[in-house]
Design a protein around this motif. Structure first.
Motif, PDB file in Angstrom:
ATOM      1  N   SER A 276       3.790   3.276   3.562  1.00  0.00           N
ATOM      2  CA  SER A 276       3.489   4.684   3.287  1.00  0.00           C
ATOM      3  C   SER A 276       3.521   4.960   1.784  1.00  0.00           C
ATOM      4  O   SER A 276       2.659   5.667   1.233  1.00  0.00           O
ATOM      5  N   LYS A 277       4.519   4.389   1.096  1.00  0.00           N
ATOM      6  CA  LYS A 277       4.623   4.540  -0.357  1.00  0.00           C
ATOM      7  C   LYS A 277       3.459   3.849  -1.060  1.00  0.00           C
ATOM      8  O   LYS A 277       2.872   4.394  -2.010  1.00  0.00           O
ATOM      9  N   TRP A 278       3.124   2.644  -0.603  1.00  0.00           N
ATOM     10  CA  TRP A 278       2.027   1.849  -1.161  1.00  0.00           C
ATOM     11  C   TRP A 278       0.707   2.626  -1.082  1.00  0.00           C
ATOM     12  O   TRP A 278      -0.030   2.742  -2.069  1.00  0.00           O
ATOM     13  N   MET A 279       0.434   3.195   0.077  1.00  0.00           N
ATOM     14  CA  MET A 279      -0.814   3.928   0.269  1.00  0.00           C
ATOM     15  C   MET A 279      -0.826   5.231  -0.538  1.00  0.00           C
ATOM     16  O   MET A 279      -1.836   5.576  -1.165  1.00  0.00           O
ATOM     17  N   ALA A 280       0.280   5.941  -0.530  1.00  0.00           N
ATOM     18  CA  ALA A 280       0.351   7.213  -1.264  1.00  0.00           C
ATOM     19  C   ALA A 280       0.128   6.999  -2.752  1.00  0.00           C
ATOM     20  O   ALA A 280      -0.550   7.806  -3.419  1.00  0.00           O
ATOM     21  N   SER A 281       0.675   5.910  -3.298  1.00  0.00           N
ATOM     22  CA  SER A 281       0.514   5.615  -4.716  1.00  0.00           C
ATOM     23  C   SER A 281      -0.951   5.385  -5.067  1.00  0.00           C
ATOM     24  O   SER A 281      -1.464   5.920  -6.059  1.00  0.00           O
ATOM     25  N   HIS A 282      -1.644   4.598  -4.246  1.00  0.00           N
ATOM     26  CA  HIS A 282      -3.034   4.270  -4.547  1.00  0.00           C
ATOM     27  C   HIS A 282      -3.953   5.474  -4.330  1.00  0.00           C
ATOM     28  O   HIS A 282      -4.922   5.662  -5.080  1.00  0.00           O
ATOM     29  N   ILE A 283      -3.668   6.269  -3.318  1.00  0.00           N
ATOM     30  CA  ILE A 283      -4.467   7.478  -3.109  1.00  0.00           C
ATOM     31  C   ILE A 283      -4.263   8.447  -4.276  1.00  0.00           C
ATOM     32  O   ILE A 283      -5.219   9.062  -4.774  1.00  0.00           O
ATOM     33  N   GLU A 284      -3.040   8.554  -4.738  1.00  0.00           N
ATOM     34  CA  GLU A 284      -2.767   9.406  -5.906  1.00  0.00           C
ATOM     35  C   GLU A 284      -3.521   8.911  -7.122  1.00  0.00           C
ATOM     36  O   GLU A 284      -4.079   9.703  -7.886  1.00  0.00           O
ATOM     37  N   ASP A 285      -3.557   7.594  -7.314  1.00  0.00           N
ATOM     38  CA  ASP A 285      -4.302   7.032  -8.443  1.00  0.00           C
ATOM     39  C   ASP A 285      -5.794   7.297  -8.306  1.00  0.00           C
ATOM     40  O   ASP A 285      -6.483   7.541  -9.303  1.00  0.00           O
ATOM     41  N   GLY A 286      -6.297   7.209  -7.069  1.00  0.00           N
ATOM     42  CA  GLY A 286      -7.701   7.521  -6.853  1.00  0.00           C
ATOM     43  C   GLY A 286      -8.013   8.965  -7.170  1.00  0.00           C
ATOM     44  O   GLY A 286      -9.040   9.287  -7.792  1.00  0.00           O
ATOM     45  N   ASP A 287      -7.105   9.861  -6.783  1.00  0.00           N
ATOM     46  CA  ASP A 287      -7.289  11.294  -7.028  1.00  0.00           C
ATOM     47  C   ASP A 287      -7.203  11.646  -8.505  1.00  0.00           C
ATOM     48  O   ASP A 287      -8.021  12.410  -9.029  1.00  0.00           O
ATOM     49  N   GLN A 288      -6.197  11.087  -9.209  1.00  0.00           N
ATOM     50  CA  GLN A 288      -5.848  11.577 -10.530  1.00  0.00           C
ATOM     51  C   GLN A 288      -6.298  10.688 -11.687  1.00  0.00           C
ATOM     52  O   GLN A 288      -6.645  11.188 -12.762  1.00  0.00           O
ATOM     53  N   LYS A 289      -6.277   9.370 -11.490  1.00  0.00           N
ATOM     54  CA  LYS A 289      -6.599   8.465 -12.595  1.00  0.00           C
ATOM     55  C   LYS A 289      -8.018   7.910 -12.490  1.00  0.00           C
ATOM     56  O   LYS A 289      -8.820   8.041 -13.411  1.00  0.00           O
ATOM     57  N   LEU A 290      -8.320   7.267 -11.374  1.00  0.00           N
ATOM     58  CA  LEU A 290      -9.635   6.659 -11.211  1.00  0.00           C
ATOM     59  C   LEU A 290     -10.710   7.693 -10.915  1.00  0.00           C
ATOM     60  O   LEU A 290     -11.868   7.532 -11.303  1.00  0.00           O
ATOM     61  N   LYS A 291     -10.310   8.729 -10.174  1.00  0.00           N
ATOM     62  CA  LYS A 291     -11.254   9.745  -9.704  1.00  0.00           C
ATOM     63  C   LYS A 291     -12.405   9.099  -8.932  1.00  0.00           C
ATOM     64  O   LYS A 291     -13.589   9.426  -9.114  1.00  0.00           O
ATOM     65  N   LYS A 292     -11.996   8.152  -8.077  1.00  0.00           N
ATOM     66  CA  LYS A 292     -12.930   7.415  -7.228  1.00  0.00           C
ATOM     67  C   LYS A 292     -12.318   7.270  -5.841  1.00  0.00           C
ATOM     68  O   LYS A 292     -11.092   7.367  -5.683  1.00  0.00           O
ATOM     69  N   PRO A 293     -13.138   7.000  -4.826  1.00  0.00           N
ATOM     70  CA  PRO A 293     -12.581   6.711  -3.502  1.00  0.00           C
ATOM     71  C   PRO A 293     -11.760   5.430  -3.525  1.00  0.00           C
ATOM     72  O   PRO A 293     -12.022   4.514  -4.322  1.00  0.00           O
ATOM     73  N   VAL A 294     -10.749   5.375  -2.668  1.00  0.00           N
ATOM     74  CA  VAL A 294     -10.008   4.138  -2.451  1.00  0.00           C
ATOM     75  C   VAL A 294     -10.104   3.782  -0.965  1.00  0.00           C
ATOM     76  O   VAL A 294     -10.036   4.654  -0.103  1.00  0.00           O
ATOM     77  N   MET A 295     -10.275   2.492  -0.708  1.00  0.00           N
ATOM     78  CA  MET A 295     -10.468   2.008   0.658  1.00  0.00           C
ATOM     79  C   MET A 295      -9.432   0.929   0.961  1.00  0.00           C
ATOM     80  O   MET A 295      -9.247  -0.010   0.176  1.00  0.00           O
ATOM     81  N   PHE A 296      -8.790   1.062   2.099  1.00  0.00           N
ATOM     82  CA  PHE A 296      -7.833   0.052   2.545  1.00  0.00           C
ATOM     83  C   PHE A 296      -8.618  -0.940   3.409  1.00  0.00           C
ATOM     84  O   PHE A 296      -8.709  -0.812   4.626  1.00  0.00           O
ATOM     85  N   THR A 297      -9.201  -1.936   2.721  1.00  0.00           N
ATOM     86  CA  THR A 297     -10.228  -2.768   3.348  1.00  0.00           C
ATOM     87  C   THR A 297      -9.681  -3.923   4.193  1.00  0.00           C
ATOM     88  O   THR A 297     -10.458  -4.622   4.837  1.00  0.00           O
ATOM     89  N   GLU A 298      -8.382  -4.140   4.161  1.00  0.00           N
ATOM     90  CA  GLU A 298      -7.731  -5.065   5.096  1.00  0.00           C
ATOM     91  C   GLU A 298      -6.331  -4.545   5.373  1.00  0.00           C
ATOM     92  O   GLU A 298      -5.606  -4.197   4.436  1.00  0.00           O
ATOM     93  N   PHE A 299      -5.959  -4.521   6.648  1.00  0.00           N
ATOM     94  CA  PHE A 299      -4.557  -4.295   6.991  1.00  0.00           C
ATOM     95  C   PHE A 299      -4.289  -4.897   8.355  1.00  0.00           C
ATOM     96  O   PHE A 299      -5.160  -4.945   9.221  1.00  0.00           O
ATOM     97  N   GLY A 300      -3.081  -5.430   8.514  1.00  0.00           N
ATOM     98  CA  GLY A 300      -2.733  -6.047   9.784  1.00  0.00           C
ATOM     99  C   GLY A 300      -1.272  -6.443   9.824  1.00  0.00           C
ATOM    100  O   GLY A 300      -0.561  -6.374   8.817  1.00  0.00           O
ATOM    101  N   LEU A 301      -0.849  -6.851  11.011  1.00  0.00           N
ATOM    102  CA  LEU A 301       0.527  -7.299  11.228  1.00  0.00           C
ATOM    103  C   LEU A 301       0.479  -8.608  12.001  1.00  0.00           C
ATOM    104  O   LEU A 301      -0.193  -8.713  13.029  1.00  0.00           O
ATOM    105  N   SER A 302       1.199  -9.600  11.513  1.00  0.00           N
ATOM    106  CA  SER A 302       1.158 -10.940  12.095  1.00  0.00           C
ATOM    107  C   SER A 302       1.928 -11.001  13.411  1.00  0.00           C
ATOM    108  O   SER A 302       3.016 -10.435  13.538  1.00  0.00           O
ATOM    109  N   ASN A 303       1.350 -11.720  14.374  1.00  0.00           N
ATOM    110  CA  ASN A 303       2.070 -11.931  15.640  1.00  0.00           C
ATOM    111  C   ASN A 303       2.994 -13.137  15.580  1.00  0.00           C
ATOM    112  O   ASN A 303       3.598 -13.512  16.586  1.00  0.00           O
TER     113      ASN A 303
END
Length: 441
Positions: A320-347
């Motif tokens: 949650s912290k990881w995602m919030a940080s990057h979304i904040e950077d997209g909003d305020q610094k990059l001013k670009k969309p951010v995409m979480f292009t891979e996510f998963g949990l190992s079995n």
């Protein structure tokens, strides 16, 4: 992440789930008639995806993405017996309300290689990629196409270095010479130009002019550990992104980063996984993505690899912290969309249960939805990875056949419905979403 073949096809207990029998029937038809039974001339209308600040836009409105990874599509389209899996997966994705699939548009020097050696391509494999793109358009799915691998699976930068070394022109046997060797840079530019200007043998459309392609991804998970300052990778990104943009004026471009912060962002280093390894990979989320030739940022999420000894609750809190940080950077610094292009949990985790994977998915989906509701930069997410039954050799410890587990299936389709409630359904989604979302009212 990825990965090499090692992967699952589908059983179904619903009206539209792909089945082994269905795929077998399709295989027979393909083997007998190829693509003749599909009317690719009647191509569904599809506009190019554009960017307006922190938002993707299509047909004049915001576009948020519920997507997935099936990196194996081109590989499976080469042979007639496996080609039906491409349609089965794309159809299944469409019926879940998904809109973009991330997949490989590369295979360098390996089995079913697209690029056999520098500048030499296998036309049969290229036609397989043609088929993937044409089939995706028929199903109303766009593609995020990755162009090379940092890892060794499917050749990757290792293969480019081997080619230069074998020809006696390589500066170094280090894999990282992919980023700085002039000869290897020319190899890669030649590959880029060939792919971008390829004329699809089925649709007659050059790739660079085809809106079925959502965007290009320069490289999957770039790392240049021999230069932790990040200068080498940054120079490569600037050169290659400029080169792509000089050829293709239509498509968006992303880098393919995992999202780690580098030494030039000391305030953000605490967001990285514990220990210092993540800041020494030669990549830097802010620096790499802020250049004008990169249209949106990519981030990967693998908490069980980064926080191996921690309990799931700790991992989810971190994500949650990881995602919030990057979304904040997209909003305020990059001013670009951010995409979480891979996510998963190992079995393979100790005491793994499928419900834990559901909890991770929900955490990611909720963060994207929260940002989308505010018209923020959190533009979408892509599960790693979806398969259909019968593909055990392509599975890894993250692979999912989503319709096999009702709770997982409901999470994915529910996310499609609530995103559509924000932006409205795309034309290609309307029939499927009507069935999916009315059930939830």
């Amino acid at each position: 992440m990825v990965k090499s073949p090692a992967r699952k096809m589908v059983s179904g207990n619903g009206l539209f789930y792909p089945t082994i029998g269905f795929a077998s029937c399709l295989a027979f038809i393909y083997l007998s008639f190829g693509d003749l039974w599909v009317n690719f001339d009647e191509q569904p209308k599809m506009g190019f995806v554009e960017r307006n600040g922190t938002q993707f836009m299509v047909d004049g409105r915001a576009f948020y993405i519920n997507g997935w990874n099936s990196y194996w599509l081109m590989d499976q389209a080469v042979e007639g017996y496996s080609r039906p899996r491409v349609r089965a997966m794309l159809q299944a994705g469409a019926k879940m309300g998904l809109t973009v699939c991330r997949t490989w548009a590369f295979n360098d020097g390996a089995y079913h290689a697209l690029q056999i050696s520098p500048g030499r391509f296998d036309e049969q494999v290229f036609k397989a990629l043609d088929h993937v793109i044409a089939e995706a358009r028929q199903q109303g799915i766009r593609l995020l196409l990755s162009l090379v691998n940092n890892l060794q699976a499917y050749g990757g930068k290792t293969q480019y270095v081997k080619w230069a070394w074998q020809e006696g022109i390589g500066l170094s046997s280090s894999n990282d010479s992919f980023f700085y060797d002039p000869s290897i840079r020319l190899y890669f530019k030649s590959y880029l130009k060939t792919v971008l200007t390829r004329k699809n043998t089925i649709t007659g459309i050059e790739y660079r002019n085809d809106p079925t392609i959502f965007a290009w991804e320069l490289i999957n998970e770039p790392r240049c550990i021999t230069d932790p300052s990040g200068d080498t990778l940054q120079e490569w990104i600037e050169e290659m992104s400029t080169f792509v943009k000089s050829i293709d004026k239509n498509h968006l471009l992303t880098l393919g980063l995992e999202g780690f912060y580098g030494p030039k962002n000391p305030k953000r280093l605490t967001v990285n996984p514990p220990e210092e390894w993540a800041s020494r990979l030669g990549s830097d989320f802010i620096r790499n993505n802020e250049i004008s030739t990169i249209d949106f940022a990519s981030i990967h999420i693998y908490p069980d690899q980064w926080l191996k000894a921690q309990k799931l609750n700790v991992k989810l809190k971190y994500i949650s912290k990881w995602m919030a940080s990057h979304i904040e950077d997209g909003d305020q610094k990059l001013k670009k969309p951010v995409m979480f292009t891979e996510f998963g949990l190992s079995n393979l985790n100790k005491d793994f249960e499928p419900s834990q994977r559901d909890r991770l998915y929900k955490t990611v989906f909720d963060a994207v939805y929260k940002s989308a509701k505010k018209k923020g930069s959190g533009a979408g997410s892509f599960v790693w990875q979806f398969l259909i039954e019968g593909m055990e050799e392509y599975n890894d410890d993250f692979g999912v056949v989503p319709w096999e587990r009702p709770s997982t299936y409901q999470l994915i389709t529910g996310h499609s419905c609530r995103i559509a409630a924000i932006q409205g359904a795309l034309v290609s989604q309307k029939t499927h979403l009507k069935k999916l979302c009315l059930r939830r009212r």
